[in-house]
Design an enzyme around this catalytic site. Structure first.
Site, PDB file in Angstrom:
ATOM      1  N   CYS A 171       0.790  -0.878  -0.135  1.00 49.56           N
ATOM      2  CA  CYS A 171      -0.129   0.057  -0.221  1.00 49.56           C
ATOM      3  C   CYS A 171       0.787   1.093   0.414  1.00 49.56           C
ATOM      4  CB  CYS A 171      -0.812   0.342   0.821  1.00 49.56           C
ATOM      5  SG  CYS A 171      -1.697   1.566   1.339  1.00 49.56           S
ATOM      6  N   CYS A 206      -0.868   3.969  -6.405  1.00 47.78           N
ATOM      7  CA  CYS A 206      -2.390   3.661  -5.175  1.00 47.78           C
ATOM      8  C   CYS A 206      -1.882   2.194  -6.546  1.00 47.78           C
ATOM      9  CB  CYS A 206      -2.734   4.459  -5.549  1.00 47.78           C
ATOM     10  SG  CYS A 206      -4.129   3.534  -4.361  1.00 47.78           S
TER      11      CYS A 206
END
Ligand code: DGL
Length: 419
Positions: free
Chosen positions: A153, A277
């Site tokens: 992440c 992302c």
């Protein structure tokens, strides 16, 4: 007067750094105080005194977007498995490894905590994610500990990589910790192929606020960087029912606003997109289409304001493959690749709200209420207002399941087997 300001500034800096250290210090102290791993956010200390090689590799994200990173790891083939020599051999480099995946879906989007002043709580959440992977506890039974933690992440890497590394060091455990941001910057440098233009980093608002990408990219290249932070795209891809706008429209609007401000600032022409992302590789085609759309748009004077700003062919860099390579190098370097073929499949977990937690705020669909989610502060690393349960394909919202099935076939197969 000057001295007073200097004193005040020093106090502010001191308080700021003490609060930051507290988040790590309390997680470290809590886990150290529970070496049996029998309470939330703890692990069995003895697990890490044994041979770690045959333990699984842990991968976590704020949600299911990190499955794009898991897919890249599973598909990775840049080395000969027997010798480790460079070059694909038709056998994935991690074929002998087992994985434990965790998505903290109940607490996502991580990308919006910094904007509401909850960076400290976000850092605690990220440490909790790492502790979940290290430990054996899960809501419906037990799980194995892990020998490596891949922070799949970008937002969690930006806010938590150093914290997790510091905690692992303080616990004295030989666990490898890899983040996606440096890997992405490395990928940009290694695939530049002569490209000299501007780099647009597409990420969450939080990742952009941290400046993690501009800093990491500046270490490997002098190319200009401009960031596009989206407040809702990751959650929309995750299937958040409160987001009604179609994904394509969110992307088009975000890219339009980004190009408008870039053009107004006289930004350098952009030839590369960093998919900063984890969720964005799932909509990579839609992102490319949005840039192409705006490139071709004319204004009221018949001028195409973005024709020079956006290259006709945009290169996309997905940090996932580079994360896989960084993981391979670390495991290989530490002689921690598995020695025994796994006898069980991968495991997948996801967080859900714990309705029995006193004072929890939920909305009608059972998810955490906005005020509750963003009202929390750090200081309780063992809180269990969310619990981690096995993730099966039927827990994924329909649209997300479709994206995973179509775009992440290795992971989809593994998820199905985990039923
Ligand atoms: N997975 C996160 C990332 O890569 C984005 C989603 C979120 O905001 O939680 O940055």
């Amino acid at each position: 007067m000057k001295a007073f300001f200097r004193f005040t500034l020093l106090c502010v800096l001191a308080v700021g750094s003490r609060a930051e250290d507290d988040v790590v210090a309390s997680a470290v102290a809590h886990a150290k105080a529970h070496p049996q791993g029998d309470v939330p956010s703890s692990f069995v200390a003895a697990d890490y005194r044994a041979d770690l090689r045959d333990l699984p590799i842990g991968v976590f994200d704020s949600g299911v977007g990190g499955l794009t990173v898991l897919e890249a790891i599973k598909a990775h083939d840049r080395h000969h498995n027997g010798t480790g020599a460079a070059g694909a051999d038709g056998v994935p480099d991690f074929a002998g490894e087992r994985f434990v995946y965790f998505g903290d879906q109940a607490n996502m989007p991580y990308g919006n905590y910094s904007a509401v002043g909850r960076t400290g709580f976000l850092r605690e959440l990220i440490l909790r994610d790492a502790l979940f992977l290290l430990g054996r506890r899960q809501a419906n039974g037990v799980k194995p500990p892990v020998k490596a933690i891949v922070i799949a992440c970008n937002t969690a890497t930006a806010y938590g990589l150093e914290d997790i590394r510091a905690a692992v060091k303080a616990w004295g455990i030989p666990v490898i910790v890899i983040g996606v941001v440096e890997a992405g910057a490395q990928g940009l440098a290694e695939t530049a192929d002569g490209a000299q233009g501007g780099v647009a980093v597409l990420a969450t608002v939080g990742t952009c606020a941290s400046n993690a990408y501009p800093k990491a990219i500046a270490k490997v290249t002098g190319r200009p960087v401009r960031q596009l932070g989206s407040a809702s795209l990751a959650a929309a891809i995750e299937g958040d029912p409160s987001i009604k706008t179609p994904i394509r429209d969110i992307i088009r609007a975000d890219v339009g606003a980004f190009l408008k401000s870039a053009e107004a600032d006289g930004a350098a022409p952009i030839d590369t997109l960093m998919l900063g992302c984890t969720h964005y590789p799932l909509v990579a085609d839609e992102i490319a289409a949005a840039f192409a759309y705006w490139r071709g748009q004319s204004d009221a004077d018949g001028r195409k304001p973005y024709a020079q700003l956006v290259a006709p062919q945009l290169k996309q860099v997905n940090p996932a493959a580079w994360t896989a390579e960084a993981l391979w190098r670390s495991l290989q370097g530490a002689k921690m690749m598995a020695v025994t073929k796994p006898t069980a499949g991968d495991l997948f977990f996801i967080s859900i709200p714990n309705p029995n937690w006193k004072g929890i705020g939920l909305v009608a669909d059972g998810t955490l209420a906005y005020e509750y989610k963003y009202g929390r502060v750090e200081g309780q690393v063992d809180r269990e207002d969310t619990i981690n349960v096995p993730l099966t394909t039927d827990r994924l919202p329909g649209a997300t399941a479709g994206l995973v099935r179509d775009k992440l076939p290795l992971t989809w197969r593994s998820l199905q087997a985990a039923r």
